[in-house]
Scaffold this active site. Structure first.
Site, mmCIF file in Angstrom:
data_model
loop_
_atom_site.group_PDB
_atom_site.id
_atom_site.type_symbol
_atom_site.label_atom_id
_atom_site.label_comp_id
_atom_site.label_asym_id
_atom_site.label_seq_id
_atom_site.Cartn_x
_atom_site.Cartn_y
_atom_site.Cartn_z
ATOM 1 N N LYS A 22 0.791 -1.071 -0.070
ATOM 2 C CA LYS A 22 0.155 -0.142 0.156
ATOM 3 C C LYS A 22 0.859 1.430 0.269
ATOM 4 C CE LYS A 22 -1.600 1.560 4.073
ATOM 5 N NZ LYS A 22 -1.316 3.049 4.245
ATOM 6 N N ASN A 23 1.788 1.319 1.023
ATOM 7 C CA ASN A 23 2.396 2.268 1.085
ATOM 8 C C ASN A 23 3.298 2.862 -0.098
ATOM 9 O OD1 ASN A 23 1.372 3.105 3.546
ATOM 10 N ND2 ASN A 23 3.402 2.760 4.818
ATOM 11 N N ARG A 92 -3.729 11.093 4.842
ATOM 12 C CA ARG A 92 -2.590 12.109 4.854
ATOM 13 C C ARG A 92 -1.615 12.109 3.596
ATOM 14 N NH1 ARG A 92 -1.368 14.232 9.385
ATOM 15 N NH2 ARG A 92 0.607 14.030 8.714
ATOM 16 N N CYS A 116 -3.513 12.427 13.809
ATOM 17 C CA CYS A 116 -4.317 11.251 13.251
ATOM 18 C C CYS A 116 -4.431 10.437 14.719
ATOM 19 C CB CYS A 116 -3.387 10.553 12.314
ATOM 20 S SG CYS A 116 -1.991 9.536 13.030
ATOM 21 N N ARG A 121 0.857 14.617 13.599
ATOM 22 C CA ARG A 121 1.830 14.237 12.373
ATOM 23 C C ARG A 121 1.917 15.371 11.598
ATOM 24 N NH1 ARG A 121 -0.315 8.546 10.090
ATOM 25 N NH2 ARG A 121 1.751 8.517 8.950
ATOM 26 N N PRO A 122 3.099 16.421 11.888
ATOM 27 C CA PRO A 122 3.373 17.568 11.203
ATOM 28 C C PRO A 122 3.849 17.103 9.909
ATOM 29 C CG PRO A 122 5.127 16.929 12.768
ATOM 30 C CD PRO A 122 4.113 15.891 12.908
ATOM 31 N N VAL A 123 3.892 18.326 9.079
ATOM 32 C CA VAL A 123 4.169 18.249 7.607
ATOM 33 C C VAL A 123 5.304 19.274 7.258
ATOM 34 C CG1 VAL A 123 2.293 17.144 6.615
ATOM 35 C CG2 VAL A 123 2.406 19.568 6.720
ATOM 36 N N ASP A 124 5.873 19.671 8.334
ATOM 37 C CA ASP A 124 6.839 20.922 8.254
ATOM 38 C C ASP A 124 8.024 20.723 7.244
ATOM 39 O OD1 ASP A 124 7.335 18.939 10.430
ATOM 40 O OD2 ASP A 124 9.080 20.280 10.946
ATOM 41 N N LEU A 125 8.663 19.281 7.370
ATOM 42 C CA LEU A 125 9.662 19.018 6.647
ATOM 43 C C LEU A 125 9.391 19.070 5.102
ATOM 44 C CD1 LEU A 125 11.243 16.040 8.600
ATOM 45 C CD2 LEU A 125 12.111 18.231 8.298
ATOM 46 N N ASP A 304 4.977 0.331 12.044
ATOM 47 C CA ASP A 304 3.657 -0.175 11.687
ATOM 48 C C ASP A 304 3.223 -1.821 11.985
ATOM 49 O OD1 ASP A 304 2.865 2.108 10.371
ATOM 50 O OD2 ASP A 304 3.356 1.636 8.271
ATOM 51 N N ARG A 396 -8.565 -0.073 4.976
ATOM 52 C CA ARG A 396 -7.680 0.960 4.128
ATOM 53 C C ARG A 396 -6.251 0.276 3.763
ATOM 54 N NH1 ARG A 396 -5.708 5.213 7.777
ATOM 55 N NH2 ARG A 396 -4.399 5.473 6.148
HETATM 56 C C1 UD1 Z 1 4.997 6.559 6.686
HETATM 57 C C2 UD1 Z 1 3.910 5.504 6.268
HETATM 58 C C3 UD1 Z 1 3.443 5.010 7.587
HETATM 59 C C4 UD1 Z 1 4.624 4.817 8.719
HETATM 60 C C5 UD1 Z 1 5.553 6.020 8.685
HETATM 61 C C6 UD1 Z 1 6.827 5.680 9.540
HETATM 62 C C7 UD1 Z 1 2.911 5.789 4.274
HETATM 63 C C8 UD1 Z 1 1.877 6.348 3.314
HETATM 64 N N1 UD1 Z 1 2.875 6.091 5.409
HETATM 65 O O1 UD1 Z 1 4.029 7.578 7.168
HETATM 66 O O2 UD1 Z 1 2.750 3.813 7.396
HETATM 67 O O3 UD1 Z 1 4.042 4.566 10.056
HETATM 68 O O4 UD1 Z 1 6.050 6.093 7.349
HETATM 69 O O5 UD1 Z 1 7.370 4.603 8.913
HETATM 70 O O6 UD1 Z 1 3.944 5.519 3.551
HETATM 71 N N2 UD1 Z 1 7.698 14.131 10.899
HETATM 72 C C9 UD1 Z 1 7.923 15.499 11.087
HETATM 73 N N3 UD1 Z 1 7.658 16.569 10.367
HETATM 74 C C10 UD1 Z 1 7.467 16.135 8.925
HETATM 75 C C11 UD1 Z 1 7.072 14.628 8.707
HETATM 76 C C12 UD1 Z 1 7.498 13.845 9.719
HETATM 77 O O7 UD1 Z 1 8.218 15.920 12.267
HETATM 78 O O8 UD1 Z 1 7.176 17.081 8.171
HETATM 79 C C13 UD1 Z 1 7.833 12.957 11.988
HETATM 80 C C14 UD1 Z 1 6.661 12.312 12.195
HETATM 81 O O9 UD1 Z 1 5.796 12.973 13.081
HETATM 82 C C15 UD1 Z 1 7.298 11.069 12.736
HETATM 83 C C16 UD1 Z 1 8.660 10.808 11.845
HETATM 84 O O10 UD1 Z 1 8.856 12.011 11.297
HETATM 85 O O11 UD1 Z 1 7.496 11.267 14.112
HETATM 86 C C17 UD1 Z 1 8.462 10.014 10.639
HETATM 87 O O12 UD1 Z 1 7.207 10.151 10.050
HETATM 88 P P1 UD1 Z 1 7.228 9.748 8.416
HETATM 89 O O13 UD1 Z 1 8.250 8.887 7.909
HETATM 90 O O14 UD1 Z 1 7.027 11.261 7.595
HETATM 91 O O15 UD1 Z 1 5.928 9.259 8.441
HETATM 92 P P2 UD1 Z 1 4.781 9.527 7.009
HETATM 93 O O16 UD1 Z 1 5.761 9.410 5.939
HETATM 94 O O17 UD1 Z 1 3.645 10.186 7.403
#
Ligand code: UD1
Length: 420
Positions: A22-23, A92, A116, A121-125, A304, A396
């Protein structure tokens, strides 16, 4: 709404093929925004998340059809550059549209994802990375409004290893002008799968599979056919199910190299595991030994799979600890396991399990995708019939899980219910 009714106590045995990931599919689909034309992705799982994603990209003009695990995508005409809240609130990963829309179409309007079920789950990066490539970003009314004449290459270090942000930056940098150097990039197989597809499309990427990625932007990419990788999370879930029921299964269409950490842990707790090519055989004849796990980015133990692992540890005679360093509050399933008779305390970002207490059937509720898988696993070994509610979470990310488990000897039925 559907629920599962599961009668515990049936040993799993037989052969099962793992579905496509899926991912990784969710990372491959946005690539079609980078080059107009027709794409076919083989080994695509038929999942709720994939339909939701197809509808999102459909709203941008991408025609998508999923037949017999082949996803057909036609991105010839893109008519909208927006990911509205109604889609993003369900998924997301919709933020993956940001990079390719900016890179090829110079603009994107993406709803900000909220938190969630397992925490913020921030998207700042994602946003910082796009800005580094030259995008101008404004946040307004819950939306990310982004613009760029043409993205340009840049150096960007991920403060935290992030699958999603690495995916977005790879998508964007492939069409940026000049060279992008990404450091501390995520190395999850799903990221590597996207990088390989981009290279097939004509992107120039060095360092694939490592934490340093060098992308030399190109002016144009071309559509391709691609084969999706097997789902390592589904594979781990089914192996744990077999271990819990003291079963013996042969798993095919799996990539054992993507799950060395989980396989090593299963061996540590007493499973016999045999790996040949794309096949894994697992046999378990006793209760598992207790073992601690700590989730870390790939190749570490996946976040996961931690909920499913905790279910397994409920059967171990002794104390074990599941620690999640990635999503530190991802323990919504614990009170439900406790209702089934498990003894688990949450201390900081760990679940401390006193295993060996008999699990008994109860009505339990899924709170997220992997939490629902963990409850299904517990129900497979609980005494009596367990109702697992809200399995839309499970749908899902697991393709026909009940069919796969039934074929292996489980007693599991999907029932339509008014219960919520
Ligand atoms: C992806 C997977 C999810 C898995 C996760 C970690 C998909 C669709 N989802 O989620 O199933 O649980 O990887 O292996 O592939 N973070 C920040 N800022 C950001 C982005 C992330 O602080 O902008 C933090 C997150 O809160 C978390 C860590 O980085 O603590 C890792 O998150 P990330 O690898 O980005 O997870 P996803 O890509 O959302």
């Amino acid at each position: 709404m559907d629920k599962f009714v599961i009668e515990g106590g049936h040993r799993l045995s037989g052969k099962v093929a793992v579905a496509g990931s899926k991912n990784s599919l969710l990372a491959l689909i946005p690539a079609v925004l980078l080059a107009p034309g027709i794409y076919r992705i083989h080994n695509a799982p038929n999942l709720r998340d994939v339909w939701t994603f197809s509808r999102l990209f459909g709203s941008m003009g991408v025609h998508a059809e999923l037949n017999n695990n082949e996803l057909f995508l036609d991105s010839t005409t893109i008519t909208s550059f927006e990911a509205p809240y109604e889609h993003v609130k369900k998924m997301r990963a919709s933020i993956y549209a940001l990079g390719p829309l900016l890179a090829r179409h110079g603009q994107a309007k993406i709803s900000l994802p909220g938190g969630c079920a397992f925490g913020p789950r921030p998207v700042d990066l994602h946003l910082k990375g796009m800005e580094r490539l030259g995008a101008v970003i404004e946040l307004d009314g819950g939306y990310i409004n982004a613009k760029a004449e043409r993205l340009h290459g840049a150096k960007f270090n991920f403060d935290i290893s992030s699958v999603g942000a690495t995916v977005n930056m790879l998508l964007a940098a492939s069409l940026a002008k000049g060279t992008t150097l990404l450091t501390n990039a995520a190395v999850e197989p799903e990221v590597t799968a996207l990088a390989r597809m981009l290279v097939k499309m004509g992107a120039k990427i060095d360092g694939i599979g490592t934490t340093t990625l060098e992308i030399e932007g190109v002016d144009d990419l071309k559509p391709v056919d691609e084969t999706n990788i097997p789902d390592r999370i589904e594979a781990a879930t089914l192996l744990i199910a077999a271990a819990m029921t003291r079963g013996k299964i042969t798993m095919t269409n799996v990539n054992p190299y993507h799950m060395t950490n989980v396989l090593a842990k299963l061996e540590e707790v007493g499973c016999t595991i045999d790996v040949t090519g794309e096949t894994i055989e697992l046999e378990m004849n006793d209760a598992p030994q207790p073992a601690h796990i700590t989730t870390t980015p790939y190749p570490g133990f996946p976040t996961d799979v931690q909920a499913q692992w905790t279910s397994l540890m409920c059967l171990a005679n002794g104390t074990s600890r599941t620690t999640d360093t990635i999503y530190t509050t991802r323990f919504g399933y614990v009170p439900e396991l406790v209702r089934m008779g498990a003894s688990i305390d949450i201390v900081d970002n760990s679940a401390i399990v006193q295993g060996g207490k008999p699990l008994k059937a109860a009505t339990v509720m899924s709170s997220d995708l992997r939490a629902s898988a963990c409850l299904v696993l517990a129900a497979l070994v609980a005494e009596g019939k367990t109702d697992v509610l809200r399995i839309y979470h499970l749908d899902r990310g697991y393709e026909k899980l009940e069919h796969r488990l039934t074929a292996l000897g489980a007693n599991i039925k999907r029932v339509h219910t008014e219960e919520f």
